[in-house]
Write a protein that holds these residues in place. Structure first.
Motif, short mmCIF file in Angstrom:
data_model
loop_
_atom_site.label_atom_id
_atom_site.label_comp_id
_atom_site.label_asym_id
_atom_site.label_seq_id
_atom_site.Cartn_x
_atom_site.Cartn_y
_atom_site.Cartn_z
N ASP A 198 -1.18 -19.17 25.48
CA ASP A 198 -1.71 -20.09 24.48
C ASP A 198 -2.90 -20.90 24.98
N ASP A 199 -2.99 -21.10 26.32
CA ASP A 199 -4.11 -21.86 26.86
C ASP A 199 -5.41 -21.06 26.84
N MET A 200 -5.32 -19.78 26.51
CA MET A 200 -6.50 -18.90 26.48
C MET A 200 -7.25 -18.87 27.81
N LEU A 201 -6.50 -19.12 28.88
CA LEU A 201 -7.07 -19.12 30.22
C LEU A 201 -6.30 -18.19 31.15
N HIS A 202 -4.98 -18.31 31.11
CA HIS A 202 -4.13 -17.50 31.98
C HIS A 202 -3.54 -16.33 31.20
N MET A 203 -3.15 -15.29 31.95
CA MET A 203 -2.76 -14.04 31.30
C MET A 203 -1.25 -13.91 31.10
N LYS A 204 -0.92 -13.13 30.09
CA LYS A 204 0.44 -12.69 29.87
C LYS A 204 0.73 -11.49 30.80
N PRO A 205 1.99 -11.10 30.91
CA PRO A 205 2.30 -9.90 31.71
C PRO A 205 1.51 -8.67 31.28
N GLU A 206 1.19 -8.57 29.98
CA GLU A 206 0.41 -7.43 29.51
C GLU A 206 -0.95 -7.36 30.19
N GLY A 207 -1.53 -8.53 30.45
CA GLY A 207 -2.81 -8.56 31.16
C GLY A 207 -2.66 -8.09 32.59
N TYR A 208 -1.63 -8.56 33.25
CA TYR A 208 -1.40 -8.15 34.63
C TYR A 208 -1.10 -6.66 34.75
N ARG A 209 -0.44 -6.10 33.75
CA ARG A 209 -0.18 -4.66 33.79
C ARG A 209 -1.48 -3.86 33.73
N LEU A 210 -2.45 -4.37 32.97
CA LEU A 210 -3.76 -3.72 32.94
C LEU A 210 -4.47 -3.87 34.28
N TRP A 211 -4.35 -5.04 34.88
CA TRP A 211 -4.95 -5.26 36.20
C TRP A 211 -4.34 -4.32 37.23
N GLU A 212 -3.04 -4.11 37.12
CA GLU A 212 -2.37 -3.20 38.05
C GLU A 212 -3.04 -1.83 38.06
N LYS A 213 -3.33 -1.30 36.87
CA LYS A 213 -3.93 0.02 36.76
C LYS A 213 -5.32 0.07 37.39
N VAL A 214 -6.06 -1.04 37.26
CA VAL A 214 -7.43 -1.09 37.81
C VAL A 214 -7.40 -1.28 39.32
N ILE A 215 -6.52 -2.15 39.80
CA ILE A 215 -6.51 -2.52 41.21
C ILE A 215 -5.89 -1.44 42.09
N LYS A 216 -4.84 -0.79 41.60
CA LYS A 216 -4.07 0.12 42.46
C LYS A 216 -4.90 1.18 43.16
N PRO A 217 -5.88 1.82 42.51
CA PRO A 217 -6.67 2.85 43.21
C PRO A 217 -7.45 2.32 44.41
N TYR A 218 -7.66 1.01 44.47
CA TYR A 218 -8.40 0.41 45.58
C TYR A 218 -7.51 0.05 46.76
N LEU A 219 -6.20 0.00 46.56
CA LEU A 219 -5.31 -0.45 47.61
C LEU A 219 -5.19 0.59 48.72
N ILE A 220 -5.18 0.10 49.95
CA ILE A 220 -5.10 0.97 51.12
C ILE A 220 -3.64 1.17 51.48
N LYS A 221 -3.23 2.42 51.54
CA LYS A 221 -1.85 2.72 51.89
C LYS A 221 -1.65 2.59 53.40
N ASP A 222 -0.38 2.49 53.80
CA ASP A 222 -0.06 2.40 55.23
C ASP A 222 -0.63 3.59 55.97
#
Length: 222
Positions: A198-222
């Motif tokens: 509602d603050d139009m600033l912070h994200m709902k879980p739906e937003g974070y799920r989209l971020w997950e898809k974008v960020i994951k390919p950049y993460l370095i595996k062990d």
């Protein structure tokens, strides 16, 4: 003038470790909470370190989004890049990460009308170089500033800062600019307000799920 300010910020950082041990700078208590948490169970070395402002602070279940990766979340408060710089010895150096992911910069604009896109770039450069000094070979990646609906008047500055930081990272090795803008748009290519609280600033879980898809390919595996 900008070079003088850059040098001043570096001097503030150099003195900062001693100063912030004596004075309650903003978010001092947040850092103490991290230290208390670490004293009970210190994170394993070689993890992926997330540092930044409230977008990471509120991503409390970030580990659940990236199973198979060891995530250390040290986002705090509504921090600015200057706050990140001040606390680098506390939120980065102790953890010996294999990768650092940064989300920060929008509060720099929101908390001061005089801050320019060039200022944000210079602050980011200081933070980047401080991490590089301690860990010269690990990947250091930056997530683009999101265009929160409540901060629409700052979007032009944010877009300029994103462009400057993206161009800067192209000149660096082991560094990536992670652009989250495309997934934050609706079918009409407008900012998708349904992803925000509602603050139009912070994200709902739906937003974070989209971020997950974008960020994951950049993460370095062990």
């Amino acid at each position: 003038m900008k070079k003088i300010l850059l040098l001043l910020n570096i001097c503030i950082f150099i003195l900062g470790k001693e100063i912030h041990a004596q004075t309650n700078f903003p978010y001092y208590q947040d850092i103490q909470e991290f230290k208390k948490k670490d004293s009970l169970k210190f994170p394993p070395k070689n993890g992926i370190l997330f540092i930044g402002s409230s977008t990471f602070t509120k991503w409390k279940d970030v580990q659940a989004y990236f199973p198979g990766y060891s995530i250390i979340n040290r986002g705090f408060g509504g921090s600015t890049l200057l706050d990140e710089i001040r606390y680098v010895p506390d939120i980065v150096y102790p953890y010996h990460p294999r990768q650092v992911i940064i989300y920060c910069g929008d509060n720099d604009f929101a908390f001061s009308d005089t801050v320019t896109s060039a200022d944000v770039l210079n602050r980011f450069k200081i933070l980047f170089e401080l991490i590089r000094k301690e860990y010269p070979a690990i990947p250091v990646d930056y997530i683009s500033i999101k265009y929160s609906p409540s901060r629409e008047k700052l979007w032009n500055k944010m877009k300029s800062a994103n462009r400057l930081i993206s161009n800067y990272l192209k000149t660096q090795i082991h560094a990536e600019y992670i652009d989250i803008d495309p997934v934050m748009l609706d079918a009409n290519k407008k900012i998708n307000k349904s992803l925000y609280l509602d603050d139009m600033l912070h994200m709902k879980p739906e937003g974070y799920r989209l971020w997950e898809k974008v960020i994951k390919p950049y993460l370095i595996k062990d």
